[in-house]
Design a protein around this motif. Sequence first.
Motif, PDB file in Angstrom:
ATOM      1  N   GLN A 203       0.855  -1.193   0.000  1.00 10.84           N
ATOM      2  CA  GLN A 203       0.000   0.000   0.000  1.00 10.84           C
ATOM      3  C   GLN A 203       0.889   1.242   0.000  1.00 10.84           C
ATOM      4  OE1 GLN A 203      -3.222  -0.041  -0.298  1.00 10.84           O
ATOM      5  NE2 GLN A 203      -3.666  -2.206   0.025  1.00 10.84           N
ATOM      6  N   ASP A 204       1.290   1.664  -1.193  1.00  8.53           N
ATOM      7  CA  ASP A 204       2.275   2.741  -1.305  1.00  8.53           C
ATOM      8  C   ASP A 204       1.755   4.079  -0.799  1.00  8.53           C
ATOM      9  OD1 ASP A 204       4.225   1.086  -2.260  1.00  8.53           O
ATOM     10  OD2 ASP A 204       3.859   1.534  -4.369  1.00  8.53           O
ATOM     11  N   ASP A 205       0.471   4.354  -0.985  1.00  9.69           N
ATOM     12  CA  ASP A 205      -0.069   5.621  -0.484  1.00  9.69           C
ATOM     13  C   ASP A 205       0.083   5.712   1.037  1.00  9.69           C
ATOM     14  OD1 ASP A 205      -0.753   6.659  -2.915  1.00  9.69           O
ATOM     15  OD2 ASP A 205      -2.920   6.444  -2.673  1.00  9.69           O
ATOM     16  N   SER A 208       3.737   6.059   2.027  1.00  5.41           N
ATOM     17  CA  SER A 208       4.171   7.438   1.798  1.00  5.41           C
ATOM     18  C   SER A 208       3.665   8.353   2.905  1.00  5.41           C
ATOM     19  CB  SER A 208       3.661   7.930   0.443  1.00  5.41           C
ATOM     20  OG  SER A 208       3.885   9.322   0.287  1.00  5.41           O
ATOM     21  N   TRP A 209       2.403   8.170   3.288  1.00  8.45           N
ATOM     22  CA  TRP A 209       1.833   9.022   4.330  1.00  8.45           C
ATOM     23  C   TRP A 209       2.565   8.830   5.660  1.00  8.45           C
ATOM     24  CZ3 TRP A 209      -0.750  13.187   5.227  1.00  8.45           C
ATOM     25  CH2 TRP A 209      -1.340  13.400   6.474  1.00  8.45           C
ATOM     26  N   ARG A 235       7.756  10.795  -1.286  1.00  6.31           N
ATOM     27  CA  ARG A 235       7.210  11.026  -2.627  1.00  6.31           C
ATOM     28  C   ARG A 235       7.709  10.002  -3.642  1.00  6.31           C
ATOM     29  NH1 ARG A 235       7.742  16.522  -6.350  1.00  6.31           N
ATOM     30  NH2 ARG A 235       6.082  15.926  -7.822  1.00  6.31           N
ATOM     31  N   GLY A 238       8.104   4.577  -3.260  1.00  2.00           N
ATOM     32  CA  GLY A 238       7.250   3.424  -3.533  1.00  2.00           C
ATOM     33  C   GLY A 238       7.492   2.801  -4.885  1.00  2.00           C
ATOM     34  N   GLN A 240       4.988   1.924  -6.851  1.00  3.27           N
ATOM     35  CA  GLN A 240       3.925   2.376  -7.734  1.00  3.27           C
ATOM     36  C   GLN A 240       3.780   3.888  -7.643  1.00  3.27           C
ATOM     37  OE1 GLN A 240       0.435   0.279  -6.432  1.00  3.27           O
ATOM     38  NE2 GLN A 240       1.297  -1.741  -6.792  1.00  3.27           N
ATOM     39  N   LEU A 242       2.085   7.243  -6.764  1.00  2.56           N
ATOM     40  CA  LEU A 242       1.177   7.632  -5.695  1.00  2.56           C
ATOM     41  C   LEU A 242      -0.089   8.259  -6.267  1.00  2.56           C
ATOM     42  CD1 LEU A 242       3.660   9.329  -3.203  1.00  2.56           C
ATOM     43  CD2 LEU A 242       2.777   6.991  -3.115  1.00  2.56           C
ATOM     44  N   SER A 243      -1.152   8.214  -5.488  1.00  5.05           N
ATOM     45  CA  SER A 243      -2.347   8.967  -5.856  1.00  5.05           C
ATOM     46  C   SER A 243      -2.031  10.455  -5.732  1.00  5.05           C
ATOM     47  CB  SER A 243      -3.507   8.610  -4.921  1.00  5.05           C
ATOM     48  OG  SER A 243      -3.257   9.106  -3.613  1.00  5.05           O
ATOM     49  N   ALA A 246      -2.048  11.708  -2.008  1.00  2.73           N
ATOM     50  CA  ALA A 246      -0.910  11.262  -1.205  1.00  2.73           C
ATOM     51  C   ALA A 246       0.365  11.982  -1.636  1.00  2.73           C
ATOM     52  CB  ALA A 246      -0.742   9.750  -1.322  1.00  2.73           C
ATOM     53  N   GLU A 247       0.536  12.164  -2.922  1.00  2.00           N
ATOM     54  CA  GLU A 247       1.720  12.885  -3.408  1.00  2.00           C
ATOM     55  C   GLU A 247       1.672  14.347  -2.965  1.00  2.00           C
ATOM     56  OE1 GLU A 247       4.389  13.536  -7.471  1.00  2.00           O
ATOM     57  OE2 GLU A 247       2.431  12.544  -7.596  1.00  2.00           O
TER      58      GLU A 247
END
Length: 348
Positions: A203-205, A208-209, A235, A238, A240, A242-243, A246-247
């Motif tokens: 879950q990359d988002d 990242s968070w 940023r 990940g 993948q 990011l959305s 999230a970015e």
Amino acid sequence: MSGRELWADGRLRVAWTSRDWPTIIRRYRALAGISQAAFGELVGMDQGRVSRLESGRARVTSEDVVARFSEGLAVPIELGGPMQQRSSEEWGPPAELRERIAHAHYRGRMDLRTADWISRVLAEHRRAEDEIGGRELWPIVRSQVDTVTALVPHASGDVADRLMLLAAEHAHWLSWVAWQEGRRGPALAWIDLAHGWAVDAGQDDMASWAQRVRAHYSLRLGDPMRALRTAQGARHGGAQALSPAAEAAAVHQAAMAAAACSERDLARRLADESLELALRVPDEGDRPGWLYWLDPLRARLQAADTAYVCRDWAAAAAQFSDALPELTRFPRDHAHYRARFEDARARV
């Protein structure tokens, strides 16, 4: 709305753990749309006694009555016991949580409705924390981590990943509340768990968070260079893309850290980029659940915040002045931005 659904309400859950009987009755009746007489039927009381309890003229002193309330109102199992005072050690995550998830992916079954329910309850807690703070909600969310992590070993594949994301979301919330309460060590431990679980679940988002939150902590602790590196990693770290939301969050944190490093031109560029990313997803449903608050208004306030830390006083004052009247919720954030607005205006 069923009895189970009513207990997603944050205020009702806090009232139950606090044994605040007037609020329990009043809030439950309002959510269920029932009279005092109908409430009395659920808990085996006449309307007069319900009225006295709701007004505070009578008190619940019998454990038998507590049990009748618990059964009649379908109180969730995680709220079954009285709220306990937690020692400083209990703020941190116990070691067995890591072990519980370490070998999660094997064959098993898990009801997705349970995951949906827990996700909805956590969403209600996020919103409640914005208005009433997290201390009262802490024992409830902490108990939910146990529920979620206990379910993971009985799941597999996508379901296990979804539960691990839920565990990461809970750990992030606990980290944030611990930080607000001055519990820095537990806050760092919870956010590290959140990041690890998010990575394990792909879950990359969320990963990242968690890094973005870690960058915020570093900045607050007076280490802006580390904060900038961590935010930049949030940023780009990940596998993948990011959305946009999230970015945007990661880029905004990098902008704040760059300003603290006296790299103001970089901070301004990043602030513009963060605003553009956030504006791509104005609808809450298109953002990750934990970024429910990052609407266009909040994106504009974040841009104003970056202008403030870059000492662009006139721009900051103008942007705060334009956006602040629309911030009708989030009282703590309103107070933060209001103080910065008044300071920027005084410096123009």
